[in-house]
Design a protein around this motif. Structure first.
Motif, PDB file in Angstrom:
ATOM      1  N   SER B  68      21.914  27.226  80.758  1.00  0.00           N
ATOM      2  CA  SER B  68      22.148  26.285  79.652  1.00  0.00           C
ATOM      3  C   SER B  68      23.291  26.742  78.754  1.00  0.00           C
ATOM      4  O   SER B  68      23.906  25.949  78.062  1.00  0.00           O
ATOM      5  CB  SER B  68      20.872  26.152  78.819  1.00  0.00           C
ATOM      6  OG  SER B  68      20.492  27.433  78.328  1.00  0.00           O
ATOM      7  N   GLU B  69      23.606  28.051  78.753  1.00  0.00           N
ATOM      8  CA  GLU B  69      24.598  28.566  77.819  1.00  0.00           C
ATOM      9  C   GLU B  69      25.786  29.232  78.478  1.00  0.00           C
ATOM     10  O   GLU B  69      26.763  29.562  77.817  1.00  0.00           O
ATOM     11  CB  GLU B  69      23.935  29.585  76.872  1.00  0.00           C
ATOM     12  CG  GLU B  69      22.862  28.964  76.007  1.00  0.00           C
ATOM     13  CD  GLU B  69      22.245  29.988  75.055  1.00  0.00           C
ATOM     14  OE1 GLU B  69      22.738  31.135  74.973  1.00  0.00           O
ATOM     15  OE2 GLU B  69      21.252  29.611  74.404  1.00  0.00           O
ATOM     16  N   TYR B 106      11.126  29.601  85.938  1.00  0.00           N
ATOM     17  CA  TYR B 106      11.496  28.237  85.549  1.00  0.00           C
ATOM     18  C   TYR B 106      10.263  27.456  85.106  1.00  0.00           C
ATOM     19  O   TYR B 106      10.289  26.724  84.110  1.00  0.00           O
ATOM     20  CB  TYR B 106      12.193  27.539  86.724  1.00  0.00           C
ATOM     21  CG  TYR B 106      12.768  26.193  86.378  1.00  0.00           C
ATOM     22  CD1 TYR B 106      13.980  26.091  85.670  1.00  0.00           C
ATOM     23  CD2 TYR B 106      12.114  25.016  86.746  1.00  0.00           C
ATOM     24  CE1 TYR B 106      14.522  24.854  85.345  1.00  0.00           C
ATOM     25  CE2 TYR B 106      12.656  23.771  86.426  1.00  0.00           C
ATOM     26  CZ  TYR B 106      13.857  23.694  85.733  1.00  0.00           C
ATOM     27  OH  TYR B 106      14.402  22.470  85.404  1.00  0.00           O
ATOM     28  N   ALA B 107       9.177  27.665  85.851  1.00  0.00           N
ATOM     29  CA  ALA B 107       7.933  26.962  85.500  1.00  0.00           C
ATOM     30  C   ALA B 107       7.401  27.426  84.154  1.00  0.00           C
ATOM     31  O   ALA B 107       6.889  26.629  83.363  1.00  0.00           O
ATOM     32  CB  ALA B 107       6.890  27.196  86.601  1.00  0.00           C
ATOM     33  N   GLU B 108       7.572  28.722  83.863  1.00  0.00           N
ATOM     34  CA  GLU B 108       7.019  29.269  82.621  1.00  0.00           C
ATOM     35  C   GLU B 108       7.945  29.079  81.433  1.00  0.00           C
ATOM     36  O   GLU B 108       7.511  28.768  80.322  1.00  0.00           O
ATOM     37  CB  GLU B 108       6.734  30.768  82.766  1.00  0.00           C
ATOM     38  CG  GLU B 108       5.451  31.083  83.493  1.00  0.00           C
ATOM     39  CD  GLU B 108       5.207  32.594  83.581  1.00  0.00           C
ATOM     40  OE1 GLU B 108       5.238  33.276  82.526  1.00  0.00           O
ATOM     41  OE2 GLU B 108       5.005  33.080  84.710  1.00  0.00           O
ATOM     42  N   TYR B 109       9.241  29.329  81.670  1.00  0.00           N
ATOM     43  CA  TYR B 109      10.177  29.382  80.542  1.00  0.00           C
ATOM     44  C   TYR B 109      11.251  28.301  80.559  1.00  0.00           C
ATOM     45  O   TYR B 109      12.098  28.255  79.677  1.00  0.00           O
ATOM     46  CB  TYR B 109      10.858  30.761  80.495  1.00  0.00           C
ATOM     47  CG  TYR B 109       9.875  31.903  80.457  1.00  0.00           C
ATOM     48  CD1 TYR B 109       9.133  32.177  79.287  1.00  0.00           C
ATOM     49  CD2 TYR B 109       9.652  32.695  81.578  1.00  0.00           C
ATOM     50  CE1 TYR B 109       8.212  33.220  79.256  1.00  0.00           C
ATOM     51  CE2 TYR B 109       8.735  33.733  81.555  1.00  0.00           C
ATOM     52  CZ  TYR B 109       8.018  33.993  80.393  1.00  0.00           C
ATOM     53  OH  TYR B 109       7.113  35.024  80.366  1.00  0.00           O
ATOM     54  N   GLY B 110      11.254  27.472  81.562  1.00  0.00           N
ATOM     55  CA  GLY B 110      12.245  26.405  81.628  1.00  0.00           C
ATOM     56  C   GLY B 110      13.619  26.891  82.007  1.00  0.00           C
ATOM     57  O   GLY B 110      13.770  27.959  82.618  1.00  0.00           O
ATOM     58  N   LEU B 401      15.015  39.372  81.544  1.00  0.00           N
ATOM     59  CA  LEU B 401      15.881  40.103  80.622  1.00  0.00           C
ATOM     60  C   LEU B 401      17.344  39.720  80.800  1.00  0.00           C
ATOM     61  O   LEU B 401      18.109  39.667  79.829  1.00  0.00           O
ATOM     62  CB  LEU B 401      15.720  41.619  80.829  1.00  0.00           C
ATOM     63  CG  LEU B 401      14.382  42.214  80.389  1.00  0.00           C
ATOM     64  CD1 LEU B 401      14.244  43.654  80.870  1.00  0.00           C
ATOM     65  CD2 LEU B 401      14.234  42.150  78.865  1.00  0.00           C
ATOM     66  N   GLU B 402      17.746  39.436  82.012  1.00  0.00           N
ATOM     67  CA  GLU B 402      19.162  39.166  82.296  1.00  0.00           C
ATOM     68  C   GLU B 402      19.550  37.699  82.092  1.00  0.00           C
ATOM     69  O   GLU B 402      20.711  37.398  81.797  1.00  0.00           O
ATOM     70  CB  GLU B 402      19.513  39.587  83.726  1.00  0.00           C
ATOM     71  CG  GLU B 402      19.391  41.077  83.982  1.00  0.00           C
ATOM     72  CD  GLU B 402      20.246  41.898  83.029  1.00  0.00           C
ATOM     73  OE1 GLU B 402      21.473  41.713  82.998  1.00  0.00           O
ATOM     74  OE2 GLU B 402      19.671  42.723  82.262  1.00  0.00           O
ATOM     75  N   CYS B 403      18.592  36.787  82.265  1.00  0.00           N
ATOM     76  CA  CYS B 403      18.953  35.366  82.299  1.00  0.00           C
ATOM     77  C   CYS B 403      18.453  34.559  81.098  1.00  0.00           C
ATOM     78  O   CYS B 403      18.975  33.463  80.834  1.00  0.00           O
ATOM     79  CB  CYS B 403      18.402  34.697  83.554  1.00  0.00           C
ATOM     80  SG  CYS B 403      19.014  35.430  85.061  1.00  0.00           S
ATOM     81  N   TYR B 404      17.446  35.044  80.386  1.00  0.00           N
ATOM     82  CA  TYR B 404      16.865  34.231  79.316  1.00  0.00           C
ATOM     83  C   TYR B 404      17.246  34.744  77.921  1.00  0.00           C
ATOM     84  O   TYR B 404      17.833  35.813  77.802  1.00  0.00           O
ATOM     85  CB  TYR B 404      15.341  34.165  79.487  1.00  0.00           C
ATOM     86  CG  TYR B 404      14.942  33.203  80.598  1.00  0.00           C
ATOM     87  CD1 TYR B 404      14.649  31.853  80.321  1.00  0.00           C
ATOM     88  CD2 TYR B 404      14.905  33.630  81.914  1.00  0.00           C
ATOM     89  CE1 TYR B 404      14.302  30.975  81.349  1.00  0.00           C
ATOM     90  CE2 TYR B 404      14.567  32.769  82.942  1.00  0.00           C
ATOM     91  CZ  TYR B 404      14.261  31.431  82.641  1.00  0.00           C
ATOM     92  OH  TYR B 404      13.920  30.569  83.658  1.00  0.00           O
TER      93      TYR B 404
END
Lengths: 404, 404
Positions: B68-69, B106-110, B401-404
């Motif tokens: 997203s960013e 993805y299911a947990e944190y989108g 840690l790396e993607c969110y």
């Protein structure tokens, strides 16, 4: 003189036509057409020299000058068969030497006092049937060959034997030949000692005790990259350490001990896998049975000291008993060499010969002539004509002393 | 919880149906029908999880949740091909882990902030064409595979590739995928270290430098009985001494150096003949290139010190450059393990992996799960379901840690 000096070479040249392979090779396994032709030719030659020719049931040919004063038999000879793609000299030279020495003696000195027999033994080289020494074992009344043994075409020993023997011109076949009291065999050395040292003759002291083993080391196949040193059960490294330890032992014992690892196989045999199993052969020889037994003890100790892999030994053959030449006849060979001014070396035979079978029943002596580069069982086998004659000259002197 | 814990095991069970061999084996060389079916199934699964699926020209599949960013890509995966009669876990587990970790996140944190891509690399196992790492070499833009390479049926790499890629449901093929900034690979250890020590996870520090050699020692064939010790030129005993000397050297250096003689052949290979030639393979590995080079120096010294036989070394492969994991990402794996209370060991990888190719271009980290008995490339490959889940849980934390 020139004519004389080439007699043995000429004889071997003619005999080598039977089973000729390429320019200088010979393929003459027992009871083959080439073998029948060779023996037939020899028998006719002997008859032309007024020898009495007879054949035993195995097809060994006996060419005899009967004694005038004694029925005691003095015999000399070797085997007339050859390996596949062998040479002209192995076996054949011993037959030629006995034939030529005796026909010469008869021509010069007439009938001997003792009976003198040149022998062409049917088989020694194990080139056709899974057996060896079938000829000398029969002659020496030591053992009979299993008639049901088969060659690679499925023909039995018995079928081949009866076909071949009945095809020979001398059909006066005796079930058994009488045992001689003495047996002499001339042979190419099949090793490099005389050739390397430039020595003219080898007076054989004994035929080496021989044992063969198959050693199997079993570990555990694993990935060559991911298995740390301390978790490996590696039979290849264990085999390398064992062979090295045995070689160190052999070097410490020193000559004439020899041991050979002639074959080694690795399973599964991939460069990126620790092997699961390594199998190797051991051939060990020494004139003294005790020395071979000591090597076997060392081998057993090595197997017992394995920790990460399992070891197993199979004996590949029944060991033969110690074979020591008759001291008087051996020394007489040496004395003849000295008297004639020929260089000689008293030496054990590392290879097996018909003499080791004859030795179980009668007094024996053997004489070696040089093998160029030590080569045998190959078309490259070669011994110079003068070397061939020298051996025959010494045999002739020995036979004169014993028979006249 | 029960359902969750079996997710990876279930996934591998289903993937293992494509190319199933016997009860637990898998045969899925690149571009075969089994491979096409496996990749097709995977692509449909990914689409059902709302991943964007694309394929590169080599047939590697990229299953993506866009960031997203940032367009920066964090990738994880492994290869989807297998050796002939391999297991369900090698390669496949790394694909399953990336897929399951990302779909869970993805299911947990989108949607993640950075782009997150699970990769099924086309080929690593060299089971069909005489090449390896063709998939990762293309993806990492390191090298292209010769299109004319042929499999054992004479089919070219190009024919097989174009047939297979055009048969896949995701035909949105891009010539090149953009390089990720980080690459993670989970893999079964393929070695016994974790299983033997009861350690739950392996954090990989490096992938071992590997060199392979073929050593040829040439002596002189001779009769095993008639050639005295001092006249022998015996390459078998020389090979045994060389392997023993190298093993002594390796033991002195200590772990993690490993060297393996996986194959050795003897010519002519008869128990009664001194061999003329011995050829053997050497596989040597260590995380440090310098240690492998030092071993090679030792090998060259051994060859130079031969006296009675001649020695020759062939290098069997171009050595790969030293492959060291990214320190921050490696440490982060360790910290996650510690935080979760999982036992782990920092260790080099003795086996090669796609990561060693990716490592030339991007930051990499690897995690091992235990292999029962260290077995791989076999239907007996096995990792317990809980062990599979544990690895994925740690990867998930890393990716978070790396993607969110």
């Amino acid at each position: 003189m020139q004519k004389k000096r080439e007699a043995a070479s000429d004889f071997l040249q003619r005999l080598g036509q039977f089973g000729k392979t390429g320019d200088t090779g010979v393929t003459r396994p027992v009871y083959t057409d080439a073998w029948i032709a060779a023996v037939s030719w020899l028998q006719k030659e002997a008859q032309a020299k007024r020898m009495a020719v007879s054949v035993d049931t195995n097809g060994s040919t006996f060419m005899t000058y009967p004694g005038s004063e004694s029925t005691e038999i003095i015999a000399a000879g070797s085997h007339i068969d050859s390996v596949v793609n062998g040479g002209r000299y192995d076996g054949a030279y011993g037959v030629a030497a006995a034939y030529l020495a005796m026909t010469d003696l008869y021509a010069e000195y007439g009938q001997p006092k003792k009976t003198m027999t040149a022998v062409a033994i049917s088989e020694e080289d194990a080139a056709r049937f899974p057996t060896t020494f079938s000829g000398s074992k029969h002659y020496a009344q030591v053992d009979e060959t299993d008639p049901n043994l088969k060659d690679s075409d499925g023909i039995t020993f018995e079928e081949a034997r009866s076909h071949a023997v009945s095809a020979l011109p001398s059909f006066v076949t005796r079930q058994d030949q009488p045992l001689p009291s003495e047996w002499f065999e001339l042979h190419i050395e099949q090793g490099p000692v005389l050739d390397t040292t430039g020595t003219q003759l080898g007076v054989v002291s004994s035929i080496c005790e021989l044992k063969r083993f198959n050693v199997t080391l079993t570990g555990q196949a694993n990935h060559a990259g991911t298995t740390p040193q301390h978790l490996r059960k590696d039979p290849m490294k264990a085999a390398a350490r064992m062979i090295t330890a045995l070689d160190n032992y052999a070097q410490a014992v020193g000559e004439p001990l020899v041991f050979t690892v002639g074959n080694l196989t690795v399973e599964p045999g991939a460069s990126n896998a620790i092997p699961s199993r390594v199998t190797f052969s051991i051939d060990v020889r020494h004139p003294k049975k005790a020395a071979v037994d000591a090597f076997e003890t060392k081998l057993n100790e090595e197997i017992a000291s394995l920790n990460k892999v399992d070891g197993h030994i199979d004996s590949l053959m029944e060991p033969y008993p110690e074979v020591v030449m008759d001291k008087r006849l051996q020394d007489q060979f040496s004395e003849i060499c000295e008297k004639k001014g020929y260089s000689y070396q008293v030496m054990p035979s590392g290879a097996g010969h018909d003499t080791q079978i004859m030795n179980r029943q009668v007094k024996t002596a053997m004489l070696f002539v040089p093998s160029r580069d030590g080569i045998s069982h190959s078309p490259s086998e070669y011994t110079a004509p003068a070397d061939l004659e020298r051996g025959i000259e010494v045999l002739k002197a020995q036979l004169y002393l014993e028979c006249y």
